[in-house]
Design a protein around this motif. Structure first.
Motif, short mmCIF file in Angstrom:
data_model
loop_
_atom_site.label_atom_id
_atom_site.label_comp_id
_atom_site.label_asym_id
_atom_site.label_seq_id
_atom_site.Cartn_x
_atom_site.Cartn_y
_atom_site.Cartn_z
N SER A 19 133.86 84.46 68.24
CA SER A 19 132.83 84.38 69.26
C SER A 19 133.35 85.14 70.48
CB SER A 19 132.57 82.92 69.60
OG SER A 19 131.65 82.86 70.66
N TRP A 20 132.51 85.99 71.06
CA TRP A 20 132.95 86.94 72.09
C TRP A 20 133.63 86.24 73.28
CZ3 TRP A 20 131.34 86.66 77.14
CH2 TRP A 20 130.26 85.82 77.40
N SER B 36 135.22 83.27 73.35
CA SER B 36 136.22 82.25 73.03
C SER B 36 137.65 82.80 73.15
CB SER B 36 136.01 81.73 71.61
OG SER B 36 137.21 81.16 71.12
N GLU C 231 130.10 87.81 64.54
CA GLU C 231 129.90 86.96 65.73
C GLU C 231 129.25 85.64 65.32
OE1 GLU C 231 130.88 87.44 68.85
OE2 GLU C 231 129.75 85.83 69.82
N GLU C 232 129.82 84.55 65.78
CA GLU C 232 129.28 83.21 65.51
C GLU C 232 128.85 82.59 66.84
OE1 GLU C 232 129.08 81.55 62.54
OE2 GLU C 232 130.08 83.04 61.29
N ASP C 233 127.88 81.71 66.78
CA ASP C 233 127.46 81.02 67.98
C ASP C 233 128.06 79.61 67.96
OD1 ASP C 233 126.31 79.74 70.06
OD2 ASP C 233 124.23 80.00 69.39
N TYR D 111 127.77 77.23 69.84
CA TYR D 111 126.88 76.16 70.31
C TYR D 111 125.59 76.07 69.50
CZ TYR D 111 130.12 76.69 74.14
OH TYR D 111 131.27 76.79 74.88
N GLY D 112 125.43 76.98 68.53
CA GLY D 112 124.19 76.99 67.77
C GLY D 112 124.44 76.77 66.29
N LYS E 196 125.76 77.34 62.68
CA LYS E 196 126.94 77.99 62.12
C LYS E 196 126.52 78.75 60.87
CE LYS E 196 129.26 74.78 64.64
NZ LYS E 196 130.48 74.59 65.37
N SER E 197 127.15 79.89 60.64
CA SER E 197 126.82 80.68 59.45
C SER E 197 127.33 79.98 58.20
CB SER E 197 127.45 82.07 59.55
OG SER E 197 128.84 81.98 59.28
#
Lengths: 223, 223
Positions: A11-12, A14, A35-37, A39-40, A42-43
């Motif tokens: 994550s950009w 982190s 890129e993973e979020d 707070y949203g 998860k892949s």
């Protein structure tokens, strides 16, 4: 996949995820990045490769996933030659691991708590954070980097203090780490961000500022 | 000093301190031992050799101190040949480090909280401890030890679960880890305590029972 079958789930914004990218760059390893979020949603790949914590960063090397940023740094140092991340000497290596653990277990949580403390937690959290910074200040005194003349394991693990802390302090109008109170640690942060590899692998300051400003406003609005 | 200039500052009832002794015994390294009282006055040697945490265990090797039990285990494995504590393969090594970190960061604190929880914390702490045990249960399924056929890094780090937990459960009349709920983990604890090296380097069950009984009674009396 990168040249060597290397992929980072990160994550950009982190610092933990950036540790992994810095280490790969220091070793000169090309990698794919997803890129993973945090707070949203998860892949599926993140959920599959880190089923215990479901957290970034994850390094996937030839299809095999590794989680936990410090574990990943050790792995990178063992698998790829070139730039040494950990010292070779077992005693110096143990010392580096000791400080990295201190930073993750004590320093970072106390700084985070002090930064985002509510009014009634302010005094206690600040005291704890300052005590921990004091300990790091003594350790860095007289050295350029924690690892010596070049950036190493402890410096990479301390990247939150080197880069993030200043921006968050600015957003919140707090002064925990200042030149006056921690001259050696402040000098270290200057040296740290001067390094090309750090400059190229840290998030944009403006983007980080905007991100934490929004976080701050959201917290304030919910009070 | 032991044969090779090795000294352990430890405490008889501490699983963290026993980890270090088990690793040295597995390597066949003789050592001097200094008993410390974790609840009383700390010796000048402990304060000098672990000024940051002022905690046992500390390994002193040729006059140089190393603190933090997992850091010490890694050091022992790097410095002395013979019995392998960590796997040699970097991926298996990373996996071992991941599980050791999970045990120290998640499993042990949640078990400790569940054991000593007050009435109103009971449900929440027990839920958390059980979720973590469930994860370990899956990991140990189909294996004799976490490290494979022989005791290794993760098994040593899990020594609280292997030896202490049963005794404390007995003292408190709690049943968190049982054969019915976690058959594989229970089987592992049986295998674990069967090993000679573990038998010889675990505290006496009676002494541990008496120690925790007193702790329990003191807590009850202060309510």
């Amino acid at each position: 996949m990168g040249e060597e079958g290397v992929k980072v789930l990160g994550s950009w914004g982190s610092p933990f995820s950036r540790r992994v990218e810095i280490a790969l760059k220091l070793k000169g390893i090309s990698y794919d990045y997803q890129e993973e979020d945090p707070y949203g949603n998860k892949s599926p790949e993140l959920l599959k490769s880190n089923p215990v914590h479901k957290k970034i960063p994850v390094l996937i090397h030839n299809g095999k996933p590794i989680a936990e940023s410090q574990v990943i740094l050790e792995y990178i140092d063992e698998v790829w030659e070139g730039y040494p991340i950990l010292p070779k000497d077992p005693y110096h290596k143990a010392t580096a691991r000791f400080w990295a653990k201190f930073i993750d277990d004590k320093c970072l949580p106390s700084l985070w708590n002090a930064l985002w403390a509510t009014k009634d937690e302010e005094e206690k959290t600040l005291k704890e954070a300052k005590e921990n910074l004091e300990i790091l200040e003594k350790e860095i005194e007289g050295k350029k980097f924690f690892g010596g003349e070049e950036i190493g394991f402890v410096d990479i693990v301390a990247n939150f203090i080197g880069f993030w802390l200043g921006t968050i302090q600015e957003v919140l109008g707090k002064n925990i780490l200042t030149k006056e109170s921690y001259p050696y640690l402040s000098k270290w942060t200057e040296e740290y961000v001067k390094c090309n590899i750090i400059k190229e692998n840290s998030p944009s300051k403006d983007r980080l500022f905007a991100f934490f400003k929004l976080r701050h406003e959201t917290i304030e609005a919910s009070k």
